[in-house]
Design a protein around this motif. Structure first.
Motif, PDB file in Angstrom:
ATOM      1  N   THR A  75    -100.342  23.751 -23.749  1.00  0.00           N
ATOM      2  CA  THR A  75     -99.406  23.192 -22.764  1.00  0.00           C
ATOM      3  C   THR A  75     -98.941  21.794 -23.159  1.00  0.00           C
ATOM      4  OG1 THR A  75    -100.987  22.029 -21.311  1.00  0.00           O
ATOM      5  CG2 THR A  75    -100.706  24.404 -20.970  1.00  0.00           C
ATOM      6  N   SER A 175    -104.916  16.971 -14.649  1.00  0.00           N
ATOM      7  CA  SER A 175    -105.616  18.249 -14.763  1.00  0.00           C
ATOM      8  C   SER A 175    -106.729  18.164 -15.806  1.00  0.00           C
ATOM      9  CB  SER A 175    -104.634  19.361 -15.153  1.00  0.00           C
ATOM     10  OG  SER A 175    -103.682  19.560 -14.120  1.00  0.00           O
ATOM     11  N   HIS A 390    -101.744  21.785 -17.024  1.00  0.00           N
ATOM     12  CA  HIS A 390    -101.918  22.836 -16.023  1.00  0.00           C
ATOM     13  C   HIS A 390    -103.373  22.855 -15.558  1.00  0.00           C
ATOM     14  CE1 HIS A 390    -104.194  25.918 -18.366  1.00  0.00           C
ATOM     15  NE2 HIS A 390    -103.694  25.249 -19.376  1.00  0.00           N
TER      16      HIS A 390
END
Length: 396
Positions: A75, A175, A390
């Protein structure tokens, strides 16, 4: 170390999990140089074995450590791009009230890499990348636990504690990182042993080398649960406090390092730094390993605030702070039994890569300063983890 043409993976012997890796010769002792096929083997090994040890990496540069760490999270931007990557704990790592505030300093040229350890290091010593003298303090349970060991227990009986079982994460706004890399640049000889004192009447004893880093598999922790508790874990969301490391700073931890003693000492929310409800982390208690598809029991018992469990009728039952801590402790305690703990004894040059979303880990040990009792127990390490883009999820 023996050089090979391919990446070699060897499971650890007589350990609950983990593996060692020998790099192919072309990588030139720098795992950041792995070609894609070999990196994919390393990626899968980290997810399968949870802890991967690559020896003889003491010359690994902070830049390479950062690039390697970043590569594990699809990500994030490509490794050549420098934007958008935050150190996993964010700026709160250095906040004056945070329980993390003494845990090292940042590498100036690569701020996502932290310098951790014990003792004073001169500007020209290997591993000190900052061009100035630095003073490091090894985290000690004596400053964090509600009821620490006595001086005699530490010095005469050579006892220690699990400092704090945790997942590397800010647990507010950012995160959780996918992996953490930890590099031992200067490591005292692992000839001294200390004994973990569980202090709970269980009779459990764990002997380990001084300053060993301990790991527990979240997958095994989930398997250890009763069917009823598995269902509870799968249907529960963990709500963390805003700025959790500041929230818990006046409180003391339980003697096994799993959670905090509830005495109402936590900072009131209106005394915390400014915070936003939208940035409060509410994460599933169980996360799914994308490679093995196994469920992992993943929660930070010290930083949680509430547990929210979905009932069969669609309603939600909430456990507030004290009851949430008790429940979390009951779920986690079986998995820190001695036979389930991987206690890594550090050798100079060890690069440890661990799957931060699949295990919990804890610092252990007490260190002396330079010259005390005639020895040099200084230690210097580089740590890197990067906040993901994420949150983890559970696939049932």
């Amino acid at each position: 170390m023996h050089q090979t043409d391919t990446l070699q993976i060897t499971p650890l012997v007589k350990k609950p999990f983990g593996c060692s890796v020998t790099l192919p010769e072309y990588a030139n002792m720098d795992p950041a140089n792995l070609i894609e096929d070999d990196f994919q083997q390393l990626f899968e090994a980290v997810h399968k074995y949870l802890v991967v040890i690559i020896p003889e990496q003491e010359k690994l540069s902070p830049k390479s450590q950062y690039l390697l760490t970043k590569r594990f999270d699809p990500t994030l931007p490509e490794p050549k791009e420098e934007s958008g990557a935050n150190y996993g704990h964010g700026k709160e790592f250095r906040h004056a009230q945070s329980v993390l505030r003494k845990d090292g300093c940042s590498v100036k040229s690569q701020p996502q890499v932290q310098i951790l350890g014990q003792g004073v290091f001169k500007a020209d010593e290997p591993g000190n990348e900052n061009g100035e003298d630095i003073s490091l303090t090894h985290p000690s349970h004596t400053t964090f636990h509600h009821t620490p060991l006595t001086e005699d227990e530490i010095k005469k009986e050579h006892k220690t504690r699990f400092y704090r079982w945790h997942i590397d994460s800010a647990l507010y706004d950012l995160s959780p990182p996918v992996v953490t890399t930890l590099l031992g640049i200067k490591v005292p000889p692992s000839t001294q042993t200390q004994t973990i004192d569980y202090a709970d009447g269980s009779g459990d004893v764990l002997e380990l080398t001084q300053g060993a880093t301990c790991f527990v598999s979240g997958a095994q922790a989930f398997k250890n649960l009763s069917e009823e508790d598995k269902e509870f874990a799968l249907t529960t969301t963990v709500e963390y406090a805003p700025h959790p490391y500041i929230f818990i700073s006046p409180a003391g931890a339980t003697s096994d390092g799993l959670t905090m003693v509830s005495e109402g000492k936590e900072l009131p929310f209106d005394q915390l730094p400014e915070w936003e409800e939208s940035k409060v982390k509410k994460l599933p208690m169980v996360w799914t390993n994308p490679v093995t598809k196994e469920h992992h029991l993943q929660l930070h018992g010290c930083c949680l605030y509430k547990l929210h469990t979905k009932q069969s009728d669609g309603s939600v039952k909430t456990l507030d702070l004290e009851d949430a801590r008790k429940k979390a402790h009951s779920l986690m305690r079986p998995s820190i039994s001695p036979d389930q703990v991987l206690a890594h004894s550090w050798n100079q040059g060890d690069l440890v890569i661990f799957y931060n979303r699949g295990l919990w880990h804890s610092v252990t040990g007490e260190f002396k300063g330079v010259g005390q009792d005639g020895g040099d127990e200084r230690r210097l390490m580089h740590q890197c983890n990067i906040a993901s883009n994420h949150d983890p999820t559970t696939i049932q």
